[in-house]
Write a protein that holds these residues in place. Structure first.
Motif, short mmCIF file in Angstrom:
data_model
loop_
_atom_site.label_atom_id
_atom_site.label_comp_id
_atom_site.label_asym_id
_atom_site.label_seq_id
_atom_site.Cartn_x
_atom_site.Cartn_y
_atom_site.Cartn_z
N ALA A 233 1.86 7.00 -6.73
CA ALA A 233 0.82 7.98 -7.07
C ALA A 233 1.17 9.37 -6.58
O ALA A 233 0.37 10.30 -6.74
CB ALA A 233 -0.52 7.53 -6.47
N PRO B 74 3.87 9.48 2.58
CA PRO B 74 3.28 9.03 3.85
C PRO B 74 3.75 9.79 5.08
O PRO B 74 3.26 9.56 6.17
CB PRO B 74 3.72 7.56 3.93
N VAL C 28 2.19 1.70 -3.58
CA VAL C 28 1.14 2.23 -4.46
C VAL C 28 0.96 3.73 -4.21
O VAL C 28 0.84 4.51 -5.17
CB VAL C 28 -0.19 1.47 -4.22
N ALA C 29 0.94 4.13 -2.94
CA ALA C 29 0.77 5.55 -2.61
C ALA C 29 1.94 6.38 -3.12
O ALA C 29 1.74 7.45 -3.71
CB ALA C 29 0.63 5.71 -1.10
N LEU C 30 3.16 5.88 -2.94
CA LEU C 30 4.33 6.63 -3.40
C LEU C 30 4.34 6.76 -4.92
O LEU C 30 4.69 7.82 -5.46
CB LEU C 30 5.61 5.93 -2.91
N ASP D 289 7.60 16.15 -1.08
CA ASP D 289 6.66 15.77 -2.13
C ASP D 289 7.12 16.26 -3.49
O ASP D 289 7.08 15.53 -4.49
CB ASP D 289 5.26 16.28 -1.80
N ARG E 17 1.73 10.22 -3.38
CA ARG E 17 1.25 10.50 -2.02
C ARG E 17 2.35 10.12 -1.03
O ARG E 17 2.74 8.96 -0.91
CB ARG E 17 -0.02 9.71 -1.73
N GLU F 282 0.83 -1.20 0.00
CA GLU F 282 0.00 0.00 0.00
C GLU F 282 0.86 1.26 0.00
O GLU F 282 0.53 2.25 -0.66
CB GLU F 282 -0.93 -0.01 1.22
N LYS F 283 1.97 1.21 0.73
CA LYS F 283 2.88 2.36 0.74
C LYS F 283 3.47 2.59 -0.64
O LYS F 283 3.57 3.73 -1.12
CB LYS F 283 4.00 2.14 1.77
#
Length: 448
Positions: free
Chosen positions: A41, A45, A37-39, A52, A43, A34-35
């Motif tokens: 995209a 954490p 996938v977020a990175l 960013d 995002r 999940e981390k």
């Protein structure tokens, strides 16, 4: 140069993004899909100013990628950094090296060609020896060198610290690693950042020694603040007076509610345990760790005293929850102990923090949270500044006096001058300064 960064937490993500910005090809690896996938995209954490944008720019340039596939990343890399967590181990306080050793086993099976494996995680003396043993046991034919390269990143200023460091410490026992790591950090030569090569064990100890000394410096000025309150002196002027001595320096001489965060508490404890195991106890660090723990709860007693000796059924509003500004990190934050002590004394606690609310809600679900300083201050019996965020440096005391039930300000970071606060009818309590209503800094202003 192709680099694999194992671990995409605070250290791994900041280090990976900065190395990519130097022009290296970096893959940051993490077991948490999940981390990743977020990175991918965009995002991030964690909250770290500028991170960013740095990540986005280097992903766009094709120099920074994120993956859960450790084997593929390591197989392509010339340098593999281990940047996984080393939390304090439950039960005995030693650094938990299970993540470091687990990563080492996976790295060993994936290495192709000569590879420099670098521990960037904060690890006790001798960890590099064990990493080397694991690599050799898991892959007897592998061609590698193990090095130590501790990080010295301050949360809230990590990118600047990485790109403009005071020093870069590299510990190695295999000279083949020297030119490789010199090339990794070659872009910093323009900044004249000193690259200090040592043996591996010395490098590992440098990190702990640095954090231990800085923690001790914070605790020293906090104890001086207690003495200043008793004798009628001003700790800020004491700090300035000794900080102008360049043998001492002014940094980390800011009195407050004690140190917290992801490094100082666990690193001082790990250093204490290492020293005890080697029969070379570090009494100063032991005392530093103990005094800091006691200080956090003592700050709650200061709040209770300001409220007349009791906070039962009173509302105490807190400004700032993270252990320092410009981060969302709540680990070992002084606010945790302060909140618990206030609740133990019967207080109703409200709080606001610009970035730490999500983490705080998970750790302190029993308190009320507000949308801003004036929201939490409404009908409060006391207002307490715990973290010195910029958003709290220019409060409207006329408005606060109007909306609070009792105009009491406990300033645990010495942001304000007494005269500016008491002029609006407030009772003002700070750290290490006389209780008389004299304007702090007047002697300095007169001299200048």
């Amino acid at each position: 140069m192709k680099i694999a960064m194992i671990g995409s937490g605070y250290v791994g993500l900041v280090s990976g993004a900065c190395l990519a910005d130097f022009g290296h090809d970096v893959i940051c690896v993490d077991k948490d899909p999940e981390k990743i996938v977020a990175l991918r995209a965009g995002r991030i954490p964690i909250y770290e100013p500028g991170l960013d944008e740095l990540v986005a720019n280097n992903m766009r340039a094709g120099r920074l990628a994120f993956s859960t596939d450790l084997a593929a990343a390591v197989a392509e890399a010339s340098v593999v950094f281990i940047a996984v967590g080393t939390p304090a181990r439950r039960g005995d306080g030693h650094a938990d090296l299970s993540y470091v050793y687990g990563a080492s086993r996976e790295i060993a099976r994936a290495m192709r060609g000569f590879t420099v494996v670098v521990t960037k995680s904060t690890v006790p003396v001798g960890t590099g020896d064990e990493v080397e043993r694991i690599l050799r046991a898991e892959n007897p034919t592998a061609d590698f060198a193990v090095a130590s390269n501790p990080e010295f990143l301050r949360e809230g200023a990590a990118i600047a610290d990485f790109k403009r460091p005071d020093r870069i410490v590299v510990g190695l026992d295999d000279e083949r690693a020297r030119p490789v790591l010199s090339e990794v950090y070659r872009p910093l030569y323009l900044n004249a950042a000193p690259l200090l090569f040592t043996d591996r064990r010395t490098s590992e100890l440098i990190k702990y020694a640095a954090n231990g000394f800085l923690a001790m410096k914070i605790t020293f000025i906090n104890e001086m603040a207690d003495l200043c309150e008793k004798v009628g002196a001003d700790v800020q002027q004491v700090a300035r007076g000794i900080g102008l001595d360049n043998r001492i320096g002014s940094k980390f001489l800011h009195a407050g509610p004690g140190f917290g965060g992801s490094c100082f508490p666990k690193d001082t404890l790990a250093l204490i345990k290492t020293a005890q195991d080697h029969e070379a106890p570090l009494r100063l660090i032991e005392t530093t760790h103990a005094v800091n723990d006691q200080r956090k709860r003592a700050m709650a007693r200061k709040v209770i005293a300001a409220c007349g000796g009791s906070v039962r059924d009173k509302t105490v509003a807190l400004l700032g929850l993270t252990f320092k500004p410009n981060t969302d990190d709540m680990r070992e934050a002084p606010s945790l102990a302060i909140v618990q002590a206030l609740q133990d004394a019967g207080a109703i606690v409200r709080a606001y923090d610009p970035q730490g609310m999500a983490a705080a809600r998970e750790m302190m679900p029993s308190i009320e949270y507000g949308s801003g300083p004036y929201d939490v201050a409404r009908d409060a019996d006391a207002l307490v500044i715990i973290t010195e965020w910029d958003a709290f440096r220019a409060l409207d005391f006329q408005e606060l006096a109007r909306i609070m039930r009792a105009p009491i300000l406990v300033d645990l970071r010495n942001i304000y001058r007494r005269a500016d606060v008491v002029g609006h009818g407030f009772t003002y309590v700070s750290i290490g300064r006389s209780s008389v209503s004299l304007e702090e800094g007047s002697l300095v202003q007169a001299a200048e």
